[in-house]
Scaffold this motif. Structure first.
Motif, short mmCIF file in Angstrom:
data_model
loop_
_atom_site.label_atom_id
_atom_site.label_comp_id
_atom_site.label_asym_id
_atom_site.label_seq_id
_atom_site.Cartn_x
_atom_site.Cartn_y
_atom_site.Cartn_z
N THR A 29 41.03 149.12 -10.98
CA THR A 29 40.65 149.39 -11.87
C THR A 29 39.07 149.70 -12.42
OG1 THR A 29 38.88 147.21 -11.38
CG2 THR A 29 41.42 147.01 -12.63
N ARG A 30 38.90 150.30 -14.11
CA ARG A 30 37.28 150.49 -14.61
C ARG A 30 36.72 149.29 -14.16
NH1 ARG A 30 38.31 151.81 -20.36
NH2 ARG A 30 39.46 149.37 -20.67
N GLU A 31 37.09 148.03 -14.66
CA GLU A 31 35.64 147.73 -14.02
C GLU A 31 35.31 147.55 -12.62
OE1 GLU A 31 38.02 145.43 -17.30
OE2 GLU A 31 38.79 146.43 -15.90
N SER A 32 35.90 147.66 -11.48
CA SER A 32 35.68 148.42 -9.93
C SER A 32 34.99 149.21 -10.10
CB SER A 32 36.63 147.85 -9.14
OG SER A 32 37.75 147.26 -9.53
N VAL A 33 35.77 150.01 -10.29
CA VAL A 33 34.60 151.20 -10.31
C VAL A 33 33.79 151.69 -11.17
CG1 VAL A 33 34.90 153.73 -11.56
CG2 VAL A 33 37.01 152.31 -10.54
N TYR A 34 33.40 150.97 -12.52
CA TYR A 34 32.13 150.90 -12.90
C TYR A 34 31.02 149.97 -12.46
CZ TYR A 34 28.16 150.09 -16.33
OH TYR A 34 26.97 149.96 -16.82
N GLU A 35 31.39 148.89 -11.20
CA GLU A 35 30.85 147.66 -10.73
C GLU A 35 30.35 148.75 -9.09
OE1 GLU A 35 28.56 145.24 -9.40
OE2 GLU A 35 29.18 145.41 -11.11
N VAL A 83 32.99 149.59 -18.06
CA VAL A 83 34.18 149.48 -17.94
C VAL A 83 34.21 151.30 -19.16
CG1 VAL A 83 35.11 147.91 -17.67
CG2 VAL A 83 35.08 148.33 -19.88
N GLU A 84 32.97 151.71 -19.50
CA GLU A 84 33.35 152.42 -20.30
C GLU A 84 32.59 154.16 -20.04
OE1 GLU A 84 32.76 152.52 -24.21
OE2 GLU A 84 34.02 150.31 -24.08
N ARG A 85 31.07 153.71 -19.90
CA ARG A 85 30.14 155.15 -18.90
C ARG A 85 29.20 154.52 -19.08
NH1 ARG A 85 27.76 158.42 -24.39
NH2 ARG A 85 27.53 160.73 -23.60
N TRP A 105 29.24 159.82 -16.26
CA TRP A 105 30.42 159.59 -16.01
C TRP A 105 30.82 158.12 -16.83
CZ3 TRP A 105 31.36 159.70 -10.47
CH2 TRP A 105 30.31 160.27 -9.52
N THR A 106 31.97 158.93 -17.53
CA THR A 106 32.93 158.24 -17.70
C THR A 106 34.51 157.41 -17.34
OG1 THR A 106 33.86 160.05 -18.88
CG2 THR A 106 32.16 159.81 -20.30
N LEU A 107 35.03 156.70 -17.39
CA LEU A 107 36.40 155.83 -17.33
C LEU A 107 36.77 155.78 -18.38
CD1 LEU A 107 33.22 155.21 -16.46
CD2 LEU A 107 34.83 153.13 -14.63
N ALA A 108 38.32 155.95 -18.12
CA ALA A 108 39.34 155.72 -19.47
C ALA A 108 40.68 154.98 -18.34
CB ALA A 108 39.67 157.03 -19.95
N VAL A 109 40.78 154.51 -19.10
CA VAL A 109 42.61 153.80 -18.17
C VAL A 109 43.65 155.39 -17.90
CG1 VAL A 109 44.86 152.57 -18.61
CG2 VAL A 109 42.43 152.08 -19.16
N SER A 110 43.56 155.02 -16.50
CA SER A 110 44.58 156.40 -15.64
C SER A 110 46.30 156.32 -16.06
CB SER A 110 44.55 156.56 -14.10
OG SER A 110 45.04 155.94 -14.03
N PRO A 111 46.96 157.78 -16.58
CA PRO A 111 48.05 157.49 -16.53
C PRO A 111 48.99 156.12 -15.80
CG PRO A 111 47.44 159.71 -16.99
CD PRO A 111 46.11 159.13 -16.49
N SER A 112 48.31 156.11 -14.78
CA SER A 112 48.79 155.52 -13.38
C SER A 112 48.32 154.23 -13.22
CB SER A 112 48.45 156.14 -12.01
OG SER A 112 47.39 155.76 -12.08
N GLY A 113 47.34 153.80 -14.18
CA GLY A 113 47.24 152.05 -14.91
C GLY A 113 45.84 152.62 -13.62
N GLY A 114 45.38 153.54 -13.35
CA GLY A 114 44.04 152.73 -12.54
C GLY A 114 42.84 153.40 -13.73
N THR A 115 42.09 153.90 -12.86
CA THR A 115 40.61 154.98 -13.68
C THR A 115 40.52 156.61 -13.57
OG1 THR A 115 39.43 152.63 -13.72
CG2 THR A 115 38.32 154.48 -13.64
N ARG A 116 40.53 157.10 -14.57
CA ARG A 116 40.26 158.30 -14.56
C ARG A 116 38.93 158.67 -14.59
NH1 ARG A 116 43.82 162.02 -17.11
NH2 ARG A 116 44.70 161.44 -14.57
N LEU A 155 37.58 150.95 -2.23
CA LEU A 155 38.32 149.85 -3.52
C LEU A 155 39.57 149.44 -3.08
CD1 LEU A 155 35.99 151.72 -6.85
CD2 LEU A 155 35.69 149.66 -5.26
N ARG A 156 40.16 150.33 -2.58
CA ARG A 156 41.46 149.86 -2.08
C ARG A 156 41.54 148.49 -0.85
NH1 ARG A 156 46.02 152.44 -4.16
NH2 ARG A 156 45.41 154.65 -4.78
N GLU A 157 39.88 149.13 -0.59
CA GLU A 157 40.38 147.70 1.02
C GLU A 157 39.56 146.53 0.07
OE1 GLU A 157 39.91 148.06 4.60
OE2 GLU A 157 41.14 149.98 3.75
#
Length: 160
Positions: A29-35, A83-85, A105-116, A155-157
């Motif tokens: 998720t964008r929350e996890s990536v942003y963290e 979750v954005e920048r 660094w910018t974050l968006a929802v990816s087509p697969s539902g994860g984070t672009r 993050l998957r771990e």
């Protein structure tokens, strides 16, 4: 020898004489990536292997970053929008030829539902630096793609 760079604002990401931008997808998720980007600075070397150290400075308003090969950056965080920048400018470095540098660094929802995740390096410097950055673009792209794969695995771990 460390040098002060020209201070730039966030719009430099769009107006810099040279902009290198790379995009990759992470399953988290964008929350996890942003963290991972903004909240877990000390963990950057575990997933971005060009980085050997990142630590907060100035009560969290800045960062000290060290790269393989001895380059360092003292940075000011310019945008911390969950979750954005996440963006920072380099205020001081020992990297030759750099006049101004901002990473965004910018974050968006990816087509697969994860984070672009998009990483833009905006810089100004002499012709030699610009030529070197253009020539180094493929290597920077490989480094970014590996960092995205490492971050995704890390993050998957956590989810397991």
């Amino acid at each position: 020898m460390a040098r002060q760079l020209r201070p730039v604002e966030l719009d430099f990401a769009d107006t810099a004489p040279l902009r290198l931008s790379f995009t990759g997808d992470v399953g988290a998720t964008r929350e996890s990536v942003y963290e991972a980007l903004a909240g877990e600075l000390e963990a950057w070397p575990r997933w971005f292997t060009a980085v050997t150290e990142v630590r907060p400075t100035d009560g969290g308003r800045g960062r000290l970053v060290r790269l393989r090969g001895g380059v360092f950056f003292r940075e000011t965080i310019m945008a911390a929008q969950p979750v954005e920048r996440y963006a920072y400018r380099v205020d001081e470095t020992n990297a030759p030829g750099v006049r101004a540098l901002l990473e965004d660094w910018t974050l968006a929802v990816s087509p697969s539902g994860g984070t672009r995740l998009r990483w833009t390096m905006a810089l100004d410097g002499g012709q030699g630096l610009r030529a070197a950055a253009r020539l180094g673009r493929p290597g920077m792209g490989r480094s970014f793609r590996q960092a995205v794969r490492n971050l995704d695995a890390r993050l998957r771990e956590r989810v397991r």
